[in-house]
Design a protein around this motif. Sequence first.
Motif, PDB file in Angstrom:
ATOM      1  N   ARG A 183     -33.320   8.003  29.550  1.00 51.38           N
ATOM      2  CA  ARG A 183     -33.118   7.337  28.259  1.00 51.38           C
ATOM      3  C   ARG A 183     -31.627   7.159  27.942  1.00 51.38           C
ATOM      4  O   ARG A 183     -31.181   6.073  27.589  1.00 51.38           O
ATOM      5  CB  ARG A 183     -33.815   8.165  27.174  1.00 51.38           C
ATOM      6  N   GLU A 184     -30.865   8.222  28.111  1.00 51.66           N
ATOM      7  CA  GLU A 184     -29.442   8.175  27.771  1.00 51.66           C
ATOM      8  C   GLU A 184     -28.646   7.310  28.746  1.00 51.66           C
ATOM      9  O   GLU A 184     -27.721   6.603  28.347  1.00 51.66           O
ATOM     10  CB  GLU A 184     -28.868   9.594  27.719  1.00 51.66           C
TER      11      GLU A 184
ATOM     12  N   ARG B  46     -29.308   3.687  27.908  1.00 51.54           N
ATOM     13  CA  ARG B  46     -28.592   3.365  26.669  1.00 51.54           C
ATOM     14  C   ARG B  46     -27.118   3.101  26.964  1.00 51.54           C
ATOM     15  O   ARG B  46     -26.547   2.113  26.510  1.00 51.54           O
ATOM     16  CB  ARG B  46     -28.720   4.503  25.644  1.00 51.54           C
ATOM     17  N   ARG B  47     -26.516   3.948  27.769  1.00 52.64           N
ATOM     18  CA  ARG B  47     -25.091   3.789  28.098  1.00 52.64           C
ATOM     19  C   ARG B  47     -24.836   2.530  28.930  1.00 52.64           C
ATOM     20  O   ARG B  47     -23.853   1.839  28.723  1.00 52.64           O
ATOM     21  CB  ARG B  47     -24.577   5.023  28.832  1.00 52.64           C
TER      22      ARG B  47
ATOM     23  N   ARG C 109     -26.713  -0.240  28.978  1.00 52.31           N
ATOM     24  CA  ARG C 109     -26.945  -1.410  28.116  1.00 52.31           C
ATOM     25  C   ARG C 109     -25.853  -1.581  27.079  1.00 52.31           C
ATOM     26  O   ARG C 109     -25.559  -2.708  26.667  1.00 52.31           O
ATOM     27  CB  ARG C 109     -28.320  -1.311  27.463  1.00 52.31           C
ATOM     28  N   GLU C 110     -25.242  -0.490  26.666  1.00 54.64           N
ATOM     29  CA  GLU C 110     -24.133  -0.546  25.711  1.00 54.64           C
ATOM     30  C   GLU C 110     -22.943  -1.330  26.282  1.00 54.64           C
ATOM     31  O   GLU C 110     -22.173  -1.920  25.533  1.00 54.64           O
ATOM     32  CB  GLU C 110     -23.705   0.892  25.394  1.00 54.64           C
TER      33      GLU C 110
END
Length: 136
Positions: free
Chosen positions: A99-100, A103-104, A106-107
């Motif tokens: 998950r993290e 997220r990173r 895609r950021e």
Amino acid sequence: MPWTLRTEFAFDSAHVITGYDGPCGRLHGHTYRVQMALTSGRLRPSAHIQRNIMVADFKSLKWAKKDVTQGGLDHAFLNEHPDLRDDTTAEVIAAYLHRETLRRVRECLEPGDAGEDLRLKVTLWETPDSSCEYWE
């Protein structure tokens, strides 16, 4: 999907599996080994290069190997981590890494790119012969 970016790294952390009736219910540590495999149907730029020549930057996949004081998991007490707390099994840690990491990654994408084609598989070894895989 024609490209898979794969990297491995390790980090050391301690934890207690709260409520576990046995040795894992006591404070202990592991040298966790992680393999990240990120697949994409196209190449993109990164924070360090503006041409479409990467699936992602390897740095964005290896964030967890940083020291806990730098936002990683190395030398952390996992039960104190706000996203893990008392649920520190290999399964829960692998899902958190997945998950993290997404997220990173895609950021760092360009505006308008939601990264819908990105697929990540995380393999977490708690010991040399015991691992957990997580992917969606």
